[in-house]
Design an enzyme around this catalytic site. Structure first.
Site, PDB file in Angstrom:
ATOM      1  N   TYR A 129       0.881  -1.080  -0.359  1.00  0.00           N
ATOM      2  CA  TYR A 129       0.096  -0.150   0.335  1.00  0.00           C
ATOM      3  C   TYR A 129       0.604   1.271   0.295  1.00  0.00           C
ATOM      4  O   TYR A 129       0.369   2.650   0.965  1.00  0.00           O
ATOM      5  CB  TYR A 129      -0.547   0.204   0.684  1.00  0.00           C
TER       6      TYR A 129
ATOM      7  N   HIS B 277       5.736  -4.321 -12.548  1.00  0.00           N
ATOM      8  CA  HIS B 277       6.946  -4.418 -13.388  1.00  0.00           C
ATOM      9  C   HIS B 277       7.865  -5.741 -14.063  1.00  0.00           C
ATOM     10  O   HIS B 277       7.392  -6.424 -12.405  1.00  0.00           O
ATOM     11  CB  HIS B 277       7.479  -3.017 -12.510  1.00  0.00           C
TER      12      HIS B 277
ATOM     13  N   SER C   8      15.429  30.738 -27.634  1.00  0.00           N
ATOM     14  CA  SER C   8      16.329  31.723 -28.725  1.00  0.00           C
ATOM     15  C   SER C   8      16.725  30.547 -29.447  1.00  0.00           C
ATOM     16  O   SER C   8      17.415  29.585 -29.466  1.00  0.00           O
ATOM     17  CB  SER C   8      17.502  32.084 -27.425  1.00  0.00           C
TER      18      SER C   8
END
Length: 326
Positions: free
Chosen positions: A25, A108, A252
């Site tokens: 949890y 996973h 830029s």
């Protein structure tokens, strides 16, 4: 191109009448538990100790059981505890209680891919991996959508494993954004590679090396911090929003020209050779073996590296700089 699944491709009724046991949890476990419960799924939280996680689950009004009882009473088990402790918990409190036709789900692929956990042939083994931290998984669900996710099927005993994975993904809110199918092997190898080479390892070392280099060459640490660390988030936000080309359009011309012409001098053929070595260690299981040995030894190297980093110049400067933005 990968196939992407959405709400229309998933059916929550697949989970009707079934109980889901969530082992763990923590950040991800809490989010997935709450999302599934709020999607109408029967969820029980499996907690071994009456610790802060237990108290959090109790405050959230979740059903709580110890791990063996939760597994025995459930049809689907979500393994949402850290990779390094999964094998011990599975061996002592999960595997022996699995029944024919049950589903074992991971977020996973580490332990399945490297065969640290080898489930019995009579269960489905799937992966549902939200591509976002637990807090975001919960936050976006509460906002009416979700985060994208990956799904994979390692073992399809029931011949319905993919439908179950999609149903869980829908219960988490992931199918509102899109779910991509992968394999345990692909997810594990790309995840570890991304963490080590880019997201965690490569990025942090590039930042630290750039900072140290500027300071050694006489520049003020505070100025160096701003230029190589603080402003990085602004750039990454632009990349996330519009891709790399979108980022170039929002800086830029000087920054664009300098970045496009000099970046490849930093990330050069030697970097690719290092990437090949790292990927080879991941694919062969050498990294997994090393990490497991480190964990079993009490994590001495990780502890050393944490202390070294905590005592570094960039961390002390960063604390002062971050106070300026509070």
């Amino acid at each position: 191109m990968a196939k992407i699944y959405y709400n229309k491709d998933a059916n929550l009724n697949v989970l009707k009448g079934k109980r889901v046991a969530v082992i763990g949890y923590g950040i991800q476990g809490r989010a997935q538990s709450l999302n599934l419960r709020d999607s109408g799924v029967d969820v029980v939280v499996a907690q071994k100790f009456k610790d802060d996680y237990y108290r959090r689950a109790k405050a959230d009004k979740m059903k709580i059981m110890d791990i063996p009882d939760a597994v025995k009473s459930s049809d689907i088990v979500l393994m949402l505890i850290p990779d390094e402790v999964q094998k011990d918990v599975y061996d002592s409190e999960v595997g022996q209680y699995l029944r024919e036709g049950m589903v074992l789900d991971f977020a996973h692929g580490f332990n399945i891919n490297f065969k640290r956990i080898v489930p019995p042939k009579f269960v489905d083994v799937i992966m549902v991996a939200p591509k976002g931290p637990g807090a975001l998984v919960r936050e976006t669900y509460e906002a009416g959508n979700g985060v994208p996710a990956l799904i994979a099927v390692h073992q399809d005993y029931s011949k319905k494993a993919k439908k179950t994975a999609l149903a869980i993904a829908k219960g988490l809110g992931a199918t509102t954004r899109g779910v991509i199918e992968t394999t345990f092997e692909e997810e594990t190898e790309t995840d570890l590679f991304g963490e080590q080479v880019t997201l965690c390892g490569g990025a942090s070392e590039l930042i630290r090396s750039s900072f140290d280099f500027l300071v050694k060459n006489g520049y003020q640490p505070e100025i160096a911090y701003f230029e190589v660390l603080h402003e990085l988030k602004l750039i990454i936000d632009l990349v996330q929003k519009g891709g790399i080309e979108g980022m170039w359009k929002n800086v830029s011309n000087t920054a664009e020209y300098g970045g496009r012409t000099r970046g490849a001098k930093i990330i050069d053929p030697a970097t690719e050779k290092a990437m090949k070595r790292i990927l080879a260690d991941i694919k062969s299981g050498a990294f997994a073996k090393e990490w497991v040995a480190e964990y079993e030894a009490g994590m001495p190297e990780l502890t050393r590296l944490r202390k070294k980093a905590a005592d570094s110049k960039i961390e002390s400067v960063g604390k002062s700089i971050r106070k300026m933005f509070k």
